[in-house]
Design a protein around this motif. Sequence first.
Motif, PDB file in Angstrom:
ATOM      1  N   LEU A 147      50.247  39.536  32.045  1.00 21.76           N
ATOM      2  CA  LEU A 147      51.694  39.669  31.816  1.00 21.76           C
ATOM      3  C   LEU A 147      52.278  40.800  32.659  1.00 21.76           C
ATOM      4  O   LEU A 147      53.306  40.623  33.322  1.00 21.76           O
ATOM      5  CB  LEU A 147      51.963  39.928  30.331  1.00 21.76           C
ATOM      6  N   VAL A 148      51.632  41.954  32.672  1.00 20.50           N
ATOM      7  CA  VAL A 148      52.144  43.079  33.438  1.00 20.50           C
ATOM      8  C   VAL A 148      52.098  42.772  34.940  1.00 20.50           C
ATOM      9  O   VAL A 148      53.014  43.127  35.693  1.00 20.50           O
ATOM     10  CB  VAL A 148      51.359  44.360  33.112  1.00 20.50           C
ATOM     11  N   ALA A 149      51.039  42.081  35.382  1.00 22.93           N
ATOM     12  CA  ALA A 149      50.951  41.711  36.799  1.00 22.93           C
ATOM     13  C   ALA A 149      52.090  40.779  37.195  1.00 22.93           C
ATOM     14  O   ALA A 149      52.639  40.880  38.297  1.00 22.93           O
ATOM     15  CB  ALA A 149      49.606  41.049  37.094  1.00 22.93           C
ATOM     16  N   ALA A 150      52.466  39.875  36.295  1.00 23.00           N
ATOM     17  CA  ALA A 150      53.584  38.976  36.590  1.00 23.00           C
ATOM     18  C   ALA A 150      54.874  39.752  36.796  1.00 23.00           C
ATOM     19  O   ALA A 150      55.747  39.339  37.568  1.00 23.00           O
ATOM     20  CB  ALA A 150      53.758  37.961  35.464  1.00 23.00           C
ATOM     21  N   LEU A 151      55.001  40.907  36.124  1.00 22.09           N
ATOM     22  CA  LEU A 151      56.199  41.734  36.262  1.00 22.09           C
ATOM     23  C   LEU A 151      56.122  42.663  37.467  1.00 22.09           C
ATOM     24  O   LEU A 151      57.144  42.977  38.082  1.00 22.09           O
ATOM     25  CB  LEU A 151      56.396  42.576  34.992  1.00 22.09           C
ATOM     26  N   VAL A 152      54.906  43.116  37.790  1.00 19.71           N
ATOM     27  CA  VAL A 152      54.733  44.112  38.853  1.00 19.71           C
ATOM     28  C   VAL A 152      54.414  43.450  40.191  1.00 19.71           C
ATOM     29  O   VAL A 152      55.141  43.588  41.177  1.00 19.71           O
ATOM     30  CB  VAL A 152      53.620  45.114  38.474  1.00 19.71           C
ATOM     31  N   ASN A 153      53.306  42.722  40.221  1.00 22.67           N
ATOM     32  CA  ASN A 153      52.831  42.073  41.444  1.00 22.67           C
ATOM     33  C   ASN A 153      51.745  41.085  41.041  1.00 22.67           C
ATOM     34  O   ASN A 153      50.671  41.505  40.609  1.00 22.67           O
ATOM     35  CB  ASN A 153      52.264  43.107  42.420  1.00 22.67           C
ATOM     36  N   PRO A 154      51.987  39.771  41.157  1.00 23.36           N
ATOM     37  CA  PRO A 154      50.987  38.792  40.705  1.00 23.36           C
ATOM     38  C   PRO A 154      49.605  39.007  41.314  1.00 23.36           C
ATOM     39  O   PRO A 154      48.591  38.733  40.671  1.00 23.36           O
ATOM     40  CB  PRO A 154      51.590  37.458  41.142  1.00 23.36           C
ATOM     41  N   ALA A 155      49.553  39.519  42.538  1.00 22.52           N
ATOM     42  CA  ALA A 155      48.256  39.739  43.180  1.00 22.52           C
ATOM     43  C   ALA A 155      47.482  40.887  42.549  1.00 22.52           C
ATOM     44  O   ALA A 155      46.294  41.060  42.822  1.00 22.52           O
ATOM     45  CB  ALA A 155      48.449  40.007  44.672  1.00 22.52           C
ATOM     46  N   ALA A 156      48.152  41.693  41.683  1.00 19.32           N
ATOM     47  CA  ALA A 156      47.473  42.804  41.022  1.00 19.32           C
ATOM     48  C   ALA A 156      46.757  42.382  39.751  1.00 19.32           C
ATOM     49  O   ALA A 156      46.190  43.224  39.060  1.00 19.32           O
ATOM     50  CB  ALA A 156      48.484  43.907  40.698  1.00 19.32           C
ATOM     51  N   ASP A 157      46.791  41.109  39.419  1.00 23.40           N
ATOM     52  CA  ASP A 157      46.008  40.613  38.288  1.00 23.40           C
ATOM     53  C   ASP A 157      44.538  40.953  38.534  1.00 23.40           C
ATOM     54  O   ASP A 157      43.988  40.600  39.582  1.00 23.40           O
ATOM     55  CB  ASP A 157      46.200  39.101  38.155  1.00 23.40           C
ATOM     56  N   PRO A 158      43.872  41.648  37.600  1.00 17.38           N
ATOM     57  CA  PRO A 158      42.501  42.100  37.876  1.00 17.38           C
ATOM     58  C   PRO A 158      41.520  40.967  38.139  1.00 17.38           C
ATOM     59  O   PRO A 158      40.586  41.122  38.932  1.00 17.38           O
ATOM     60  CB  PRO A 158      42.128  42.899  36.616  1.00 17.38           C
ATOM     61  N   VAL A 159      41.702  39.823  37.460  1.00 13.12           N
ATOM     62  CA  VAL A 159      40.792  38.704  37.707  1.00 13.12           C
ATOM     63  C   VAL A 159      40.936  38.208  39.140  1.00 13.12           C
ATOM     64  O   VAL A 159      39.942  37.940  39.832  1.00 13.12           O
ATOM     65  CB  VAL A 159      41.056  37.561  36.708  1.00 13.12           C
ATOM     66  N   LEU A 160      42.165  38.101  39.621  1.00 11.47           N
ATOM     67  CA  LEU A 160      42.385  37.674  41.001  1.00 11.47           C
ATOM     68  C   LEU A 160      41.836  38.704  41.982  1.00 11.47           C
ATOM     69  O   LEU A 160      41.258  38.337  43.015  1.00 11.47           O
ATOM     70  CB  LEU A 160      43.877  37.454  41.255  1.00 11.47           C
ATOM     71  N   ALA A 161      42.004  39.984  41.669  1.00 14.19           N
ATOM     72  CA  ALA A 161      41.490  41.027  42.556  1.00 14.19           C
ATOM     73  C   ALA A 161      39.972  40.974  42.640  1.00 14.19           C
ATOM     74  O   ALA A 161      39.390  41.060  43.727  1.00 14.19           O
ATOM     75  CB  ALA A 161      41.956  42.397  42.080  1.00 14.19           C
ATOM     76  N   GLY A 216      32.029  50.478  27.629  1.00 18.62           N
ATOM     77  CA  GLY A 216      32.000  49.209  28.349  1.00 18.62           C
ATOM     78  C   GLY A 216      33.374  48.788  28.830  1.00 18.62           C
ATOM     79  O   GLY A 216      33.538  48.337  29.972  1.00 18.62           O
ATOM     80  N   LEU A 217      34.378  48.954  27.977  1.00 18.62           N
ATOM     81  CA  LEU A 217      35.740  48.579  28.368  1.00 18.62           C
ATOM     82  C   LEU A 217      36.244  49.480  29.496  1.00 18.62           C
ATOM     83  O   LEU A 217      36.903  49.013  30.431  1.00 18.62           O
ATOM     84  CB  LEU A 217      36.665  48.678  27.161  1.00 18.62           C
ATOM     85  N   ALA A 218      35.900  50.776  29.419  1.00 12.76           N
ATOM     86  CA  ALA A 218      36.289  51.697  30.488  1.00 12.76           C
ATOM     87  C   ALA A 218      35.625  51.320  31.810  1.00 12.76           C
ATOM     88  O   ALA A 218      36.245  51.416  32.879  1.00 12.76           O
ATOM     89  CB  ALA A 218      35.930  53.132  30.095  1.00 12.76           C
ATOM     90  N   ALA A 219      34.368  50.886  31.724  1.00 11.21           N
ATOM     91  CA  ALA A 219      33.665  50.481  32.945  1.00 11.21           C
ATOM     92  C   ALA A 219      34.334  49.267  33.585  1.00 11.21           C
ATOM     93  O   ALA A 219      34.511  49.200  34.812  1.00 11.21           O
ATOM     94  CB  ALA A 219      32.205  50.182  32.631  1.00 11.21           C
ATOM     95  N   PHE A 220      34.726  48.293  32.753  1.00 14.94           N
ATOM     96  CA  PHE A 220      35.390  47.111  33.294  1.00 14.94           C
ATOM     97  C   PHE A 220      36.763  47.466  33.855  1.00 14.94           C
ATOM     98  O   PHE A 220      37.197  46.914  34.870  1.00 14.94           O
ATOM     99  CB  PHE A 220      35.509  46.025  32.227  1.00 14.94           C
ATOM    100  N   ALA A 221      37.466  48.388  33.198  1.00 15.36           N
ATOM    101  CA  ALA A 221      38.756  48.832  33.727  1.00 15.36           C
ATOM    102  C   ALA A 221      38.567  49.514  35.084  1.00 15.36           C
ATOM    103  O   ALA A 221      39.351  49.302  36.015  1.00 15.36           O
ATOM    104  CB  ALA A 221      39.428  49.781  32.740  1.00 15.36           C
ATOM    105  N   GLY A 222      37.518  50.330  35.199  1.00 16.20           N
ATOM    106  CA  GLY A 222      37.239  50.975  36.482  1.00 16.20           C
ATOM    107  C   GLY A 222      36.947  49.967  37.572  1.00 16.20           C
ATOM    108  O   GLY A 222      37.410  50.106  38.714  1.00 16.20           O
ATOM    109  N   LEU A 223      36.182  48.919  37.223  1.00 13.62           N
ATOM    110  CA  LEU A 223      35.898  47.857  38.190  1.00 13.62           C
ATOM    111  C   LEU A 223      37.195  47.180  38.637  1.00 13.62           C
ATOM    112  O   LEU A 223      37.393  46.899  39.826  1.00 13.62           O
ATOM    113  CB  LEU A 223      34.950  46.829  37.562  1.00 13.62           C
ATOM    114  N   GLY A 224      38.089  46.939  37.660  1.00 10.54           N
ATOM    115  CA  GLY A 224      39.360  46.305  37.996  1.00 10.54           C
ATOM    116  C   GLY A 224      40.206  47.172  38.909  1.00 10.54           C
ATOM    117  O   GLY A 224      40.815  46.675  39.870  1.00 10.54           O
ATOM    118  N   VAL A 225      40.255  48.476  38.631  1.00 12.30           N
ATOM    119  CA  VAL A 225      41.037  49.386  39.472  1.00 12.30           C
ATOM    120  C   VAL A 225      40.485  49.407  40.888  1.00 12.30           C
ATOM    121  O   VAL A 225      41.238  49.340  41.873  1.00 12.30           O
ATOM    122  CB  VAL A 225      41.030  50.806  38.863  1.00 12.30           C
ATOM    123  N   VAL A 226      39.167  49.511  41.023  1.00 10.45           N
ATOM    124  CA  VAL A 226      38.553  49.513  42.355  1.00 10.45           C
ATOM    125  C   VAL A 226      38.859  48.217  43.090  1.00 10.45           C
ATOM    126  O   VAL A 226      39.187  48.217  44.292  1.00 10.45           O
ATOM    127  CB  VAL A 226      37.028  49.728  42.238  1.00 10.45           C
TER     128      VAL A 226
END
Length: 501
Positions: A17-31, A89-99
Amino acid sequence: MVVGVLTAGVALGVAHLVAALVNPAADPVLAVGSVAIDLAPQPLKAYAIRTFGANDKIALLGGVYTLLTLAAVLLGAGAVRRRRYGAAGLAAFAGLGVVAVLSRPITTPVDILPVLAGAGIGMAAMLVLVRAARTVTASASSRPRLLNRRQFLATTAGAALTAGATATIGQAVGRRSAVGARARAAVRLPPPVRPAPPLPAGVSARVDGVSAFRTPNRDFYRVDTALTVPQVDLETWRLTLDGAVDRPRTWTFDDLLARGLVERDITLNCVSNEVGGPYVGTARWSGVPLAPLLREAGIHPGQNQLVSRSVEGMTIGTPLEAILDGRDALLAVAMNGEPLPLEHGFPVRMLVPGLYGYVGACKWLTSMKVTTFDAFDPYWVQRGWAADAPVKTASRIDTPKPFAQRRAGPVMLAGVAWAQRRGITAVEVQIDDGPWRQARLADGPSPDLWRQWTYRWDAPVGSHTLRVRATDGTGATQTGQRATPFPDGATGWHSTTVTIT
C-alpha cells in the motif's frame, strides 16, 4: 505457522500500500525479485525463459512468495517461543528489503518507506498474534477455554482482514495512479511525414498456421527484466542526450513529435530466442529518426557506443556505427498505428534494425549518452553477453506443428525466415535425410523484414523429420551447427517431427 504467515501478510500488505503511494517499484517483493534477476546465473535465466516464456516473471514472483511463506512459518514458530526471535527475524527481513530497494539503479531514500512501514506494522501484528497464541497454548495445557479460542480466531481473522485489505487498497491505488495508462490514452499522434510504403500483395503465403506477416500488439513477444510495467507521466518525462557531444539536448514528448514521424515495417527479435522460438515479430513502427539527433549534437571523434537508459535504470549499449550507417534507427513512439503499449516501452523506445533487442531496442527510454565501449559496459555486457550483436540468419517451421498428424498426400509446409539488414534470398526444406529442396518465398519488400515461405510435400505414410534452412542476401547459408543464445544468439536448423497416416 498462523502467526508467522499472518505477520508476513500484514507486513507485505502495508508495504504494498505504501509503495503504491510512494513508488510502485519500491515494493520490497519486487525489489527482491529484481535483485534475484540481476544475480541469477545465465543458465538459470535461459532455463526460465525457455520453460516459462512470457510467464517467467510470474514464476519468479511465485518463487519469491513461496520462500517468504516458508520463512514466515519459521518466524512464527520462533516468535511464539521467544518474542525476541520473531523481532530479530522480522528485522532481518526488513534489512534485506532495504538493501534490495537501495540496490536498484534509480532509487531515493524515500523508497525505503514501504519496507519500514511494513516492518513496523508487521511487528505490532506479530506481538498481538503471539499474545493470542500463547493464551490458547496455556489454556490447552490445562483446560481449554472457548473464550481464548474465540479470541485467537478473532485476532487471526483481524490480521488476515488487515493483510487482505491493505493489499487490495494498494492494488486499487496503484491502478488509479497508473499515470502511464492515462497519459497513453491522451496521446494524439500526428500522421507520419514519411509513411511506410504499401506492402506488396504477395507478402503473405496464405497458408493456415503460418505466422501473420505483421504481428498484432497483443501477440508481440515481451522479454525484459521489469517485474512491473513502468508508468511514465508525460508531464514530467524528458529525454536527454549527453556524453561526448558538443551540444547536449533535452526533449519533451511534444518536441519529438514536432520533428515529424517516419513509419517503417521492421522485424524485431530477442537474442534469447532459441532455434525455432517465438521471440520474433514484425510491426509497423512510427518514430523519430535517431541519426539526425546525434549528428545535430556533434559527436566527438573516437566515440563508438550510445548508451541508452530506461526509466527503471536498465542500460543498453548500441554501436554508433549501426545507428549512423543509413538504416532506419528510430526513437519509436507508435506500434501498428497506435501509441506504444505500456509493456512495449511507452512513451518512447529505441529501435535499431538488424540488432538483437538487448543492444538496440531500449524500452521506456529516458536518456542517451555518447561514449565508448571501453568506457562503459551496459547491463547485459556486464553479465557476459556480446557487446555487438547483429542478428543471425534464422528460419522456422510454423506448420505442421511438432508431433502433428496428417493424412498421406499433399501437405503444405510453411514458416518464416529472417536476416535483418541482409534479407532472405532462399529457403530450403529437407525431409528426413533426403536432399534439400527449394521452398517458395513470399515477397520481401525490405531486408529488415522476415519472409514467409511454403513447400508442397507429397507426404508418404510414416514418421518424418522436417528441417529448414535459409540463405541471406550475402549468399551465406544458415549454419546447421547448434549453439545456445548465449552470448550472441542461437544457431542451428529448426526441425520438427510429424506423423503421416
